[in-house]
Write a protein that holds these residues in place. Structure first.
Motif, PDB file in Angstrom:
ATOM      1  N   THR A  72       0.830  -1.206   0.000  1.00 14.75           N
ATOM      2  CA  THR A  72       0.000   0.000   0.000  1.00 14.75           C
ATOM      3  C   THR A  72       0.862   1.252   0.000  1.00 14.75           C
ATOM      4  O   THR A  72       0.663   2.174  -0.804  1.00 14.75           O
ATOM      5  CB  THR A  72      -0.936   0.006   1.221  1.00 14.75           C
ATOM      6  OG1 THR A  72      -1.861  -1.083   1.119  1.00 14.75           O
ATOM      7  CG2 THR A  72      -1.712   1.313   1.310  1.00 14.75           C
ATOM      8  N   LEU A  73       1.835   1.303   0.889  1.00 17.73           N
ATOM      9  CA  LEU A  73       2.677   2.494   0.984  1.00 17.73           C
ATOM     10  C   LEU A  73       3.585   2.634  -0.231  1.00 17.73           C
ATOM     11  O   LEU A  73       3.727   3.731  -0.788  1.00 17.73           O
ATOM     12  CB  LEU A  73       3.507   2.446   2.267  1.00 17.73           C
ATOM     13  CG  LEU A  73       4.364   3.685   2.553  1.00 17.73           C
ATOM     14  CD1 LEU A  73       3.508   4.947   2.599  1.00 17.73           C
ATOM     15  CD2 LEU A  73       5.142   3.515   3.852  1.00 17.73           C
ATOM     16  N   THR A  74       4.191   1.534  -0.672  1.00 17.52           N
ATOM     17  CA  THR A  74       5.087   1.587  -1.829  1.00 17.52           C
ATOM     18  C   THR A  74       4.357   2.062  -3.078  1.00 17.52           C
ATOM     19  O   THR A  74       4.851   2.932  -3.817  1.00 17.52           O
ATOM     20  CB  THR A  74       5.714   0.203  -2.087  1.00 17.52           C
ATOM     21  OG1 THR A  74       6.487  -0.185  -0.949  1.00 17.52           O
ATOM     22  CG2 THR A  74       6.601   0.224  -3.316  1.00 17.52           C
ATOM     23  N   ASP A  75       3.176   1.498  -3.335  1.00 11.39           N
ATOM     24  CA  ASP A  75       2.411   1.895  -4.516  1.00 11.39           C
ATOM     25  C   ASP A  75       1.938   3.341  -4.417  1.00 11.39           C
ATOM     26  O   ASP A  75       1.921   4.069  -5.418  1.00 11.39           O
ATOM     27  CB  ASP A  75       1.214   0.966  -4.712  1.00 11.39           C
ATOM     28  CG  ASP A  75       1.611  -0.405  -5.233  1.00 11.39           C
ATOM     29  OD1 ASP A  75       2.820  -0.694  -5.276  1.00 11.39           O
ATOM     30  OD2 ASP A  75       0.715  -1.200  -5.581  1.00 11.39           O
ATOM     31  N   ALA A  76       1.542   3.762  -3.212  1.00  9.32           N
ATOM     32  CA  ALA A  76       1.090   5.142  -3.034  1.00  9.32           C
ATOM     33  C   ALA A  76       2.232   6.115  -3.321  1.00  9.32           C
ATOM     34  O   ALA A  76       2.044   7.122  -4.022  1.00  9.32           O
ATOM     35  CB  ALA A  76       0.555   5.348  -1.630  1.00  9.32           C
ATOM     36  N   LEU A  77       3.419   5.829  -2.797  1.00  3.40           N
ATOM     37  CA  LEU A  77       4.563   6.713  -3.028  1.00  3.40           C
ATOM     38  C   LEU A  77       4.941   6.750  -4.504  1.00  3.40           C
ATOM     39  O   LEU A  77       5.308   7.803  -5.042  1.00  3.40           O
ATOM     40  CB  LEU A  77       5.749   6.260  -2.180  1.00  3.40           C
ATOM     41  CG  LEU A  77       5.586   6.424  -0.663  1.00  3.40           C
ATOM     42  CD1 LEU A  77       6.777   5.820   0.069  1.00  3.40           C
ATOM     43  CD2 LEU A  77       5.428   7.892  -0.282  1.00  3.40           C
ATOM     44  N   ALA A  78       4.839   5.605  -5.154  1.00 10.29           N
ATOM     45  CA  ALA A  78       5.158   5.551  -6.582  1.00 10.29           C
ATOM     46  C   ALA A  78       4.169   6.368  -7.402  1.00 10.29           C
ATOM     47  O   ALA A  78       4.547   7.066  -8.356  1.00 10.29           O
ATOM     48  CB  ALA A  78       5.177   4.103  -7.057  1.00 10.29           C
TER      49      ALA A  78
END
Length: 268
Positions: A72-78
């Protein structure tokens, strides 16, 4: 806080209060990623949110798991290129007598309603610090302020989330990250469909859009908390502080009908 162009992650953002918050945010010009477990709901919600040139993305993952939180966090930051606002909205509930709630259901509430927001916030702090003008919004519950029978675990985890937010706000004071806690009352969302309690039992329901509007206005004003329920809820909160036995007596008279109405309330 000025919300235009802010980069926002909303957990539990594909329905209910989370989706209503996301609608308000894209309307203010924010860039929003919504998270949720169901791919089809994420897809349809993102399609709605991104209409008319608005910027919205989605990630289908279970924040109750380490992998789901990381994704969730990785995709959001990307998608966003950074993060200015984290809204911990995802949650689950199982009502009923404590001894009738299974250990798995108790663990699920603790994990999704308390552990996941704490760990996701912890993981997001470097990105939020880099923002310089950031915010964490924790969506608790009115039951965190007034414990109700047959919601023992839910009251406990939501109260824990509220105190986590209060302590974190003080820990981060002066460091460019504000923390806001929201306390919705009864809200007309999918999570409440299996709750049969009505206004006579203290479960008046307001539209999710009204709750979301109040939360977003609170974000814009940098308030510490947003409490829904109006004057009636405010009076109950005050009474609970000065004369909790009065509320004990009130709940005693409601217990049979309340137990019957909420015994099947489950959204996990």
């Amino acid at each position: 806080m000025e919300l235009k162009n802010k980069r926002v992650l909303v957990t539990g953002g594909s329905s209910g209060i989370g989706l209503a918050i996301a609608r308000c945010l894209v309307g203010e010009g924010a860039k929003v990623v919504i998270g949720g477990r169901r791919v089809e709901m994420i897809t349809s919600s993102v399609a709605e949110l991104s209409a008319n040139g608005r910027q919205a993305w989605g990630v289908a993952a279970d924040i109750g798991t380490p992998d789901g939180r990381a994704r969730t966090l990785t995709d959001a930051l990307a998608s966003l290129g950074g993060l200015d606002i984290l809204i911990n909205n995802a949650g689950g509930v199982r009502a009923g007598r404590l001894e009738a709630i299974s250990e798995a259901e108790i663990e699920s509430m603790i994990t999704v309603d308390l552990l996941a927001p704490i760990l996701l916030t912890r993981a997001a702090l470097p990105a939020l610090r880099a923002s310089g003008d950031a915010m964490v919004v924790n969506v608790a519950s009115g039951i965190a302020l007034i414990g109700a029978p047959f919601y023992t675990v839910y009251a406990g985890v939501k109260a824990g989330l509220a105190r986590f937010g209060e302590a974190l706000r003080r820990e981060l004071k002066g460091e460019g990250i504000h923390v806001l806690t929201a306390y919705p009352g009864g809200t007309d969302t999918p999570m409440m469909r299996s709750n049969r309690a009505g206004p006579e039992l203290g479960f008046s329901r307001e539209p999710a859009s009204d709750v979301a509007k109040a939360i977003v206005e609170g974000m814009q004003s940098n308030v510490f908390e947003v409490i829904r329920g109006g004057e009636a809820r405010a009076k109950m909160i005050a009474l609970n502080q000065v004369d909790p036995q009065a509320l004990d007596k009130r709940f005693l008279g409601l217990k049979p009908a309340l137990e019957e109405a909420v015994n099947d309330h489950c959204a996990l």
